[in-house]
Write a protein that holds these residues in place. Structure first.
Motif, PDB file in Angstrom:
ATOM      1  N   THR A   1       0.888  -1.741   0.059  1.00  0.00           N
ATOM      2  CA  THR A   1      -0.002   0.415   0.045  1.00  0.00           C
ATOM      3  C   THR A   1       0.839   1.355   0.294  1.00  0.00           C
ATOM      4  O   THR A   1       2.350   0.953  -0.247  1.00  0.00           O
ATOM      5  N   GLU A   2       0.261   2.582  -0.132  1.00  0.00           N
ATOM      6  CA  GLU A   2       0.645   3.381   0.062  1.00  0.00           C
ATOM      7  C   GLU A   2       0.763   3.854   1.460  1.00  0.00           C
ATOM      8  O   GLU A   2       0.965   2.808   1.873  1.00  0.00           O
TER       9      GLU A   2
ATOM     10  N   LEU B   1       0.316   4.462   5.166  1.00  0.00           N
ATOM     11  CA  LEU B   1      -0.682   4.059   6.866  1.00  0.00           C
ATOM     12  C   LEU B   1      -0.287   5.906   6.974  1.00  0.00           C
ATOM     13  O   LEU B   1       0.930   5.849   7.901  1.00  0.00           O
ATOM     14  N   SER B   2      -0.922   6.850   7.645  1.00  0.00           N
ATOM     15  CA  SER B   2      -1.057   7.651   8.439  1.00  0.00           C
ATOM     16  C   SER B   2      -1.235   7.493   9.472  1.00  0.00           C
ATOM     17  O   SER B   2      -1.670   6.222   9.990  1.00  0.00           O
TER      18      SER B   2
ATOM     19  N   LEU C   1      -4.668   6.613  11.145  1.00  0.00           N
ATOM     20  CA  LEU C   1      -5.096   4.922  10.771  1.00  0.00           C
ATOM     21  C   LEU C   1      -4.269   3.767  11.841  1.00  0.00           C
ATOM     22  O   LEU C   1      -4.672   2.706  11.244  1.00  0.00           O
TER      23      LEU C   1
ATOM     24  N   ARG D   1       3.233   1.258   5.671  1.00  0.00           N
ATOM     25  CA  ARG D   1       3.187   0.316   4.818  1.00  0.00           C
ATOM     26  C   ARG D   1       2.597  -1.028   4.621  1.00  0.00           C
ATOM     27  O   ARG D   1       2.967  -1.352   6.075  1.00  0.00           O
TER      28      ARG D   1
ATOM     29  N   VAL E   1      -8.541  -0.159   5.432  1.00  0.00           N
ATOM     30  CA  VAL E   1      -7.675   0.267   4.771  1.00  0.00           C
ATOM     31  C   VAL E   1      -7.729  -0.029   2.984  1.00  0.00           C
ATOM     32  O   VAL E   1      -7.338   0.873   2.012  1.00  0.00           O
TER      33      VAL E   1
ATOM     34  N   ASP F   1      -9.353   2.358   1.982  1.00  0.00           N
ATOM     35  CA  ASP F   1      -9.571   2.990   0.787  1.00  0.00           C
ATOM     36  C   ASP F   1      -7.852   4.177   0.992  1.00  0.00           C
ATOM     37  O   ASP F   1      -7.723   4.830   0.601  1.00  0.00           O
ATOM     38  N   VAL F   2      -7.107   2.939   1.175  1.00  0.00           N
ATOM     39  CA  VAL F   2      -5.292   3.202   0.821  1.00  0.00           C
ATOM     40  C   VAL F   2      -5.859   2.358  -0.848  1.00  0.00           C
ATOM     41  O   VAL F   2      -5.808   1.497  -0.187  1.00  0.00           O
TER      42      VAL F   2
END
Length: 457
Positions: A258-259, A261-262, A265, A294, A335, A337-338
């Protein structure tokens, strides 16, 4: 679809600078074919044991191009084979020694990385195995029992609530934690190891594919290396060599990441200990929380290409990315929306009996190690130290481990090979569907597939 597909793997931020190719004919004391973990660990320990040795390592592309730079980053004590079957052949005590040596090798890799200044993002958080159906829970409980029976210490059985305290996953029934595993960034480890062996005085030649590997010599398009000891460390690419197409099957494994994560999150997920994560489905997944926050997750969506063909620089079919994304979202719906940043694949070597080997024929001077069935990140270190003892004729405990000299028969010719492997994984997919309907025990479809394939349970 991800922004990047292929380009070897996400673990390489960009293609590494290339070392020079072999500049012509060379003499050496030891010639090693393959600059992945097996070849580099072997070069490292040989040179440490005898600094006077002239060692040449030949690599077709660049160090870490194969499985060493594409794997899931599990530095684990998992045995590359079936302990029970090996115990029947070689005795229980030798297999217990093997398991202990693999667990110790996790710390050996960590110690060498620290000593050589290799920043591989290592965090020893163990590995968390989970079950998400009643049938998986039964297998998971049996797996935990099996680990304890093989004297693996520190196994902790976990309830659904206890798993959630570590990682808040969806649909978990139960789990267990094995402490003998560390999360790593695999490309950093293999590139750092390549630099370390060069500092010791080993010659590493990239862009130098082996054309033939024989007793006393390895020929390449750029020249021939003549050496009394020739070691093959080609793992999933072994099938591309003359006469070895059926020796080890190149099993395909794919990954996505993934990109980042914040922080907010991550608060909803947990995963603070950075344990590696896997399930007990037949079409299992493996995952990690990466150095740059990620989630990387992998599986066997397209397990085998007809004729033992190899991928092109890790490019993965779109349907595989879709499948792995679906798996990720099913276990971690937080996740959804990631975006997926990168997808890639690579090959690992599977012998016909699913048992790895370390072998050195003193009469010919030719040796090899591999067939790690997906558990090679740690096993390669132990293999490198074992090959070192075999080459130097040191009669220590490593030379007595059960994989030393183990031989597997060849795989069937095509199209039987393709039909068998694809049929096996189609059966596993059907078995997982069968079990997802609430079945309490392992689907008989999977039991039959295991027996036909000769795969460890």
């Amino acid at each position: 679809m991800p922004t990047t597909n292929g380009r070897v793997s996400h673990w390489f931020d960009e293609p590494p600078p290339s070392r020079p190719a072999l500049p012509g004919d060379r003499d050496a004391d030891v010639c090693i074919v393959g600059a992945g973990y097996t070849g580099l660990w072997t070069a490292y320990y040989l040179k440490k044991a005898d600094p006077a040795l002239r060692i040449s390592v030949l690599e077709a592309r660049f160090a870490g191009f194969g499985a060493s730079g594409r794997n899931g980053g599990w530095l684990s004590g998992l045995v590359p084979g079936d302990r029970n079957r090996m115990a029947e052949q070689y005795g229980r005590q030798r297999v217990l020694d093997w398991q202990r040596a693999l667990n110790d090798s996790v710390d050996e890799v960590i110690d060498v990385a620290a000593a050589e200044g290799i920043d591989a993002g290592i965090v020893k958080g163990g590995t968390l195995h989970i079950a998400r159906t009643p049938a998986q829970a039964g297998r998971l409980a049996a797996e935990a029992d099996e680990e304890l029976a093989w004297k693996v210490d520190g196994i902790a059985r976990l309830s659904k609530a206890e798993v959630a305290e570590r990682i808040r996953l969806d649909g978990v029934v139960s789990g267990y934690h094995n402490p003998h595993c560390a999360r790593i960034q695999p490309a950093r480890l293999v590139r750092g190891l390549a630099d370390a062996v060069e500092r010791l005085g080993v010659d590493v030649y990239e862009q130098t594919p082996a054309v033939t590997i024989e007793s006393g010599r390895v020929t390449t398009p750029h020249g021939t290396v003549t050496a009394p000891v020739v070691l093959r460390a080609t793992e999933g690419f072994t099938a591309t060599l003359p006469g070895l197409r059926r020796r080890w099957l190149p099993m395909n494994s794919s990954m996505i990441v993934t990109e980042p994560l914040s922080a907010a999150l991550w608060e909803t997920i947990g995963w603070d200990d950075r344990a590696t994560l896997g399930d007990t489905a037949h079409g299992f997944f493996y995952a990690q929380r990466t150095v740059d926050d990620r989630i990387a997750i992998g599986g066997r969506s397209v397990p085998y290409r007809f004729g033992s063909r190899i991928d092109r620089d890790g490019q993965v079919p779109p349907r595989t990315i879709t499948h792995l994304t679906r798996v990720l979202h099913s276990v971690l719906p937080q996740v959804r929306d990631v975006p997926i940043a990168h997808g890639w694949c690579g090959v690992l070597a599977v012998p016909r009996d699913w048992e790895s080997t370390v072998t050195f024929d003193r009469a010919t001077g030719v040796g090899w190690a591999g067939g790690y069935v997906g558990h090679g990140v740690t096993a390669t270190n132990l293999a490198g130290r074992t090959l070192t003892d075999l080459v130097l004729d040191r009669r220590g405990p490593l030379a007595e481990l059960p994989w030393v000299g183990h031989r597997s028969r060849d795989w069937e010719p095509e199209p039987l090979r393709w039909l068998g492997v694809r049929g096996m994984y189609t059966a596993y997919k059907a078995a997982d569907w069968h079990e997802s309907r609430g079945r309490a025990t392992t689907s008989p479809i999977a039991v039959v597939a295991d027996k036909i394939a000769g795969r460890p349970h």
